[in-house]
Write a protein that holds these residues in place. Sequence first.
Motif, short mmCIF file in Angstrom:
data_model
loop_
_atom_site.label_atom_id
_atom_site.label_comp_id
_atom_site.label_asym_id
_atom_site.label_seq_id
_atom_site.Cartn_x
_atom_site.Cartn_y
_atom_site.Cartn_z
N PRO A 136 0.83 -1.22 0.00
CA PRO A 136 0.00 0.00 0.00
C PRO A 136 0.85 1.26 0.00
CG PRO A 136 -0.87 -1.60 1.55
CD PRO A 136 0.44 -2.16 1.08
N GLY A 137 0.54 2.17 -0.93
CA GLY A 137 1.24 3.44 -0.97
C GLY A 137 2.65 3.38 -1.50
N GLU A 138 3.02 2.27 -2.11
CA GLU A 138 4.38 2.11 -2.63
C GLU A 138 4.34 1.77 -4.12
OE1 GLU A 138 6.13 2.92 0.99
OE2 GLU A 138 7.17 2.52 -0.91
N GLY A 139 5.50 1.88 -4.76
CA GLY A 139 5.59 1.44 -6.14
C GLY A 139 5.79 -0.07 -6.20
N PRO A 140 5.55 -0.68 -7.35
CA PRO A 140 5.74 -2.13 -7.46
C PRO A 140 7.21 -2.52 -7.40
CG PRO A 140 5.14 -1.17 -9.58
CD PRO A 140 5.06 -0.08 -8.58
N VAL A 141 7.44 -3.68 -6.83
CA VAL A 141 8.80 -4.22 -6.71
C VAL A 141 8.87 -5.51 -7.50
CG1 VAL A 141 10.50 -5.17 -5.11
CG2 VAL A 141 9.16 -3.17 -4.46
N LEU A 142 9.89 -5.64 -8.32
CA LEU A 142 10.03 -6.83 -9.16
C LEU A 142 10.35 -8.06 -8.32
CD1 LEU A 142 10.19 -8.01 -12.06
CD2 LEU A 142 12.64 -7.52 -11.99
N ARG A 182 -0.27 5.81 -14.08
CA ARG A 182 -1.28 6.31 -13.16
C ARG A 182 -2.03 5.10 -12.62
NH1 ARG A 182 -5.24 10.70 -15.66
NH2 ARG A 182 -5.38 9.04 -17.21
N GLN A 183 -2.33 5.16 -11.33
CA GLN A 183 -3.04 4.05 -10.69
C GLN A 183 -4.16 4.60 -9.83
OE1 GLN A 183 -0.78 1.70 -7.84
NE2 GLN A 183 -1.88 -0.15 -8.39
N PHE A 184 -5.39 4.30 -10.20
CA PHE A 184 -6.54 4.69 -9.41
C PHE A 184 -6.75 3.64 -8.33
CE2 PHE A 184 -7.67 8.42 -11.56
CZ PHE A 184 -7.48 8.23 -12.92
N PRO A 185 -7.48 4.01 -7.23
CA PRO A 185 -7.65 3.08 -6.11
C PRO A 185 -8.17 1.73 -6.54
CG PRO A 185 -8.41 5.25 -5.50
CD PRO A 185 -8.10 5.32 -6.97
N LYS A 186 -7.52 0.70 -6.05
CA LYS A 186 -7.89 -0.69 -6.29
C LYS A 186 -7.86 -1.06 -7.76
CE LYS A 186 -10.56 -1.22 -2.08
NZ LYS A 186 -11.80 -1.74 -1.43
N GLN A 187 -7.07 -0.34 -8.53
CA GLN A 187 -6.93 -0.68 -9.94
C GLN A 187 -5.46 -0.93 -10.27
OE1 GLN A 187 -8.96 1.75 -12.80
NE2 GLN A 187 -10.73 2.07 -11.48
N ASP A 197 -8.35 14.08 -11.48
CA ASP A 197 -6.93 13.79 -11.69
C ASP A 197 -6.30 13.20 -10.43
OD1 ASP A 197 -6.72 16.88 -13.50
OD2 ASP A 197 -7.00 14.85 -14.30
N SER A 198 -7.05 13.20 -9.34
CA SER A 198 -6.53 12.61 -8.11
C SER A 198 -6.21 11.14 -8.35
CB SER A 198 -7.57 12.73 -6.99
OG SER A 198 -7.85 14.09 -6.71
N SER A 199 -4.99 10.76 -8.06
CA SER A 199 -4.55 9.40 -8.35
C SER A 199 -3.16 9.18 -7.76
CB SER A 199 -4.51 9.19 -9.87
OG SER A 199 -4.26 7.83 -10.20
N PHE A 200 -2.66 7.99 -7.95
CA PHE A 200 -1.29 7.63 -7.55
C PHE A 200 -0.47 7.61 -8.83
CE2 PHE A 200 1.61 6.42 -4.47
CZ PHE A 200 2.18 5.18 -4.65
N TYR A 201 0.53 8.47 -8.90
CA TYR A 201 1.36 8.57 -10.10
C TYR A 201 2.71 7.91 -9.81
CZ TYR A 201 -2.13 11.74 -11.94
OH TYR A 201 -3.32 12.27 -12.39
N ILE A 202 3.08 6.98 -10.67
CA ILE A 202 4.31 6.20 -10.46
C ILE A 202 5.18 6.30 -11.71
CG2 ILE A 202 5.26 3.93 -9.85
CD1 ILE A 202 2.47 3.13 -8.93
N CYS A 203 6.47 6.50 -11.50
CA CYS A 203 7.38 6.52 -12.64
C CYS A 203 8.27 5.27 -12.59
CB CYS A 203 8.27 7.76 -12.64
SG CYS A 203 9.52 7.79 -11.35
N GLY A 219 6.20 6.28 -6.01
CA GLY A 219 4.89 6.84 -6.28
C GLY A 219 4.64 8.18 -5.61
N THR A 220 3.71 8.92 -6.19
CA THR A 220 3.27 10.22 -5.65
C THR A 220 1.75 10.21 -5.60
OG1 THR A 220 5.18 11.43 -6.54
CG2 THR A 220 3.18 12.71 -6.04
N ARG A 221 1.23 10.45 -4.40
CA ARG A 221 -0.22 10.50 -4.24
C ARG A 221 -0.69 11.94 -4.45
NH1 ARG A 221 -3.82 6.87 -4.33
NH2 ARG A 221 -2.58 5.56 -2.95
N LEU A 222 -1.50 12.16 -5.49
CA LEU A 222 -2.03 13.50 -5.78
C LEU A 222 -3.50 13.54 -5.39
CD1 LEU A 222 -2.06 16.34 -7.05
CD2 LEU A 222 -2.50 15.23 -9.27
N THR A 223 -3.85 14.52 -4.58
CA THR A 223 -5.24 14.75 -4.21
C THR A 223 -5.60 16.17 -4.62
OG1 THR A 223 -5.07 13.26 -2.31
CG2 THR A 223 -6.93 14.80 -2.34
N VAL A 224 -6.61 16.30 -5.45
CA VAL A 224 -7.05 17.61 -5.92
C VAL A 224 -8.39 17.92 -5.26
CG1 VAL A 224 -7.55 19.05 -7.92
CG2 VAL A 224 -5.91 17.18 -8.12
N LEU A 225 -8.41 19.03 -4.55
CA LEU A 225 -9.64 19.38 -3.81
C LEU A 225 -10.61 20.18 -4.67
CD1 LEU A 225 -7.97 20.39 -0.45
CD2 LEU A 225 -8.94 18.19 -1.07
#
Lengths: 110, 116
Positions: A39-45, B37-42, B88-94, B110-116
């Motif tokens: 939860p709240g983390e990036g994926p790990v291979l 981009r990752q939406f909750p539970k997706q 646009d609120s989502s979890f952004y991962i590079c 990851g970066t959690r973005l919340t737009v109010l």
Amino acid sequence: GQQLNQSPQSMFIQEGEDVSMNCTSSSIFNTWLWYKQDPGEGPVLLIALYKAGELTSNGRLTAQFGITRKDSFLNISASIPSDVGIYFCAGLTGAQKLVFGQGTRLTINP
Amino acid sequence: GAVVSQHPSWVICKSGTSVKIECRSLDFQATTMFWYRQFPKQSLMLMATSNEGSKATYEQGVEKDKFLINHASLTLSTLTVTSAHPEDSSFYICSAWRGAGADTQYFGPGTRLTVL
């Protein structure tokens, strides 16, 4: 577009049990990967598979790349509490893009 | 080795403002960086592919004028969400890839973005 179908979507098991999840695709991938995301983390291979039919282990984890290159499974033996999380399969395209499955959420009862 | 960082780890902003997210490869040079981009539970959905010194390529359905990507160096890519809205609120991962011959991509936290 390319899609990966991952099952099951969720699993509730007792600590110590073995776990199995799989992934199928309508397209061929030359590389399959398995990731774990907390939860709240990036994926790990966890494991990368490069050859059709390949069976690879990483500790208690074992994954196989299907002969048709359209499927893969991941097994976890003797589950422990820290195995809790979401597991994703992913196929790697020729353009180095990853296509992810829907994920399997693993919950372990102590 | 192969550590990727993101900053900030979370951000809350007002609707209509712009937010910049940084992705850095700390101990290697990344030919290519990817933004998801990752939406909750997706699952994770690829938004764009960023190559150093060239324009990013966006996946179908991702607005390039809304999600500005800059890959100015081999260790830094930035994603700017312009005129952010609540959807646009989502979890952004590079993720970062060393280039030809490299085994895999390495993901940031990851970066959690919340737009109010």
